[in-house]
Design an enzyme around this catalytic site. Structure first.
Site, short mmCIF file in Angstrom:
data_model
loop_
_atom_site.label_atom_id
_atom_site.label_comp_id
_atom_site.label_asym_id
_atom_site.label_seq_id
_atom_site.Cartn_x
_atom_site.Cartn_y
_atom_site.Cartn_z
N SER A 117 28.61 48.51 51.37
CA SER A 117 29.10 48.54 49.99
C SER A 117 28.33 49.56 49.17
O SER A 117 27.09 49.61 49.20
CB SER A 117 28.96 47.16 49.35
OG SER A 117 29.85 46.24 49.94
N ASP A 146 34.63 48.22 39.95
CA ASP A 146 33.46 47.86 40.77
C ASP A 146 32.58 49.08 41.07
O ASP A 146 32.15 49.29 42.20
CB ASP A 146 33.90 47.19 42.07
CG ASP A 146 32.72 46.55 42.81
OD1 ASP A 146 31.77 46.12 42.15
OD2 ASP A 146 32.75 46.53 44.07
N HIS A 151 28.94 45.50 42.40
CA HIS A 151 28.54 44.18 42.88
C HIS A 151 27.24 44.22 43.70
O HIS A 151 26.63 43.18 43.92
CB HIS A 151 29.66 43.53 43.71
CG HIS A 151 29.86 44.11 45.08
ND1 HIS A 151 30.78 45.10 45.34
CD2 HIS A 151 29.24 43.84 46.25
CE1 HIS A 151 30.74 45.41 46.64
NE2 HIS A 151 29.81 44.66 47.21
#
Length: 292
Positions: free
Chosen positions: A244, A168, A138
């Site tokens: 992330s 992901d 993402h």
């Protein structure tokens, strides 16, 4: 005519007992006479006696008995020395960060959508000798351009080499590698309670480390786009936007997961105490490595 021979007279030398006394007097005077004639015997005897006395004086006396106070004092000294040594040693988190730092990557993205232009930041980690970078999908999936920056200052455009939407995870291929490629060491599984460290660039603060423990395993969570991620590692180490795609480390600085998101029950994008990471056994295959 026969001649008569008269025996000679025996001279009188004294009263009876004189000869015995002379013999006795002669015996009593024999050793003093020898000592006077050999003075080195006296010196030798004195030296032997002096040496014996010195030897007895230099001999260590028996040690005193060991008391409980002596034992306590020695234990206390040992504990103090150990505490000082531990205080001088670097912390586990310090060693873990030093281990991963050459492999850490800052990712910046640019793109455009119906709402206009956008930009973002995230983290990644070099995982093999060819320079492949693992990150969260993402972070890069909607970007028109991806730029990676290494800890030595090298910057390079990058493209998505492979992706695993179900978990992901994405692997990036940079156009330019740093002068020295230092792949991270990939670790094994973790258990609940294992100390872990999340490393990334939260809120634009590069090269940040946060510490916590594994608080649960095999978590399933729903993320943006309606996807559900499964078998995640739940952690209480602080993670925020910019974390992330960054590595989750164990105490040895080995990568045990890739940070993918955080719990946001109030639709907030800031950390509220629970973060999630994809196990490296799952994520590693996206970069062409065998599952671990």
């Amino acid at each position: 005519m026969a001649r008569l021979t008269v025996p000679p007279e025996v001279p009188v030398v004294g009263e009876p007992g004189d000869s015995e006394e002379r013999v006795e007097n002669g015996h009593r005077g024999r050793w003093p006479d020898r000592l006077r004639q050999r003075p080195w015997l006296v010196v030798l005897a004195i030296a032997l006696v002096a040496g014996l006395v010195a030897l007895l004086a230099l001999r260590d006396p028996d040690p005193p008995p060991l008391t409980q106070r002596d034992v306590d004092a020695r234990v206390s000294v040992g504990l103090e020395a150990q505490a000082e040594e531990e205080a001088r040693a670097p912390a586990e988190a310090t060693l873990a960060f030093a281990t991963i730092q050459p492999s850490l990557v800052l990712i910046t993205t640019r793109g455009a959508n119906s709402e206009g232009e956008f930009g973002g930041t995230g983290a990644g980690v070099i995982v093999n000798a060819t320079g492949a970078i693992l990150t969260a999908l993402h972070v890069v999936e909607d970007a028109d351009s991806i730029t990676v920056a290494y800890t030595d200052g090298t910057r390079s455009p990058a493209t998505i080499a492979s992706a695993d939407p179900d978990n992901d995870i994405a692997a990036l291929e940079p156009e330019t590698l740093p002068e020295t490629v230092v792949p991270a060491v990939l670790g094994g599984g973790v258990q609940i309670g294992t100390p872990v460290y999340a490393v990334g660039h939260p809120l634009g603060l590069p090269g940040s480390l946060s510490a916590g423990v594994v608080s649960a395993l095999d978590r399933d969570v729903r993320v943006d786009g309606g996807r559900r991620l499964r078998n995640l590692i739940q952690i209480d180490a602080a993670v925020n936007p910019g974390n992330s795609g960054g590595p989750l480390l164990n105490a040895n600085g080995q990568v045990v997961g890739i940070v993918t998101g955080l719990a946001n029950p109030n639709d907030e994008s800031l950390f509220v105490g629970i973060g999630f990471a994809v196990p490296i056994a799952t994520a590693g295959g996206t970069a062409g490595g065998p599952p671990r």
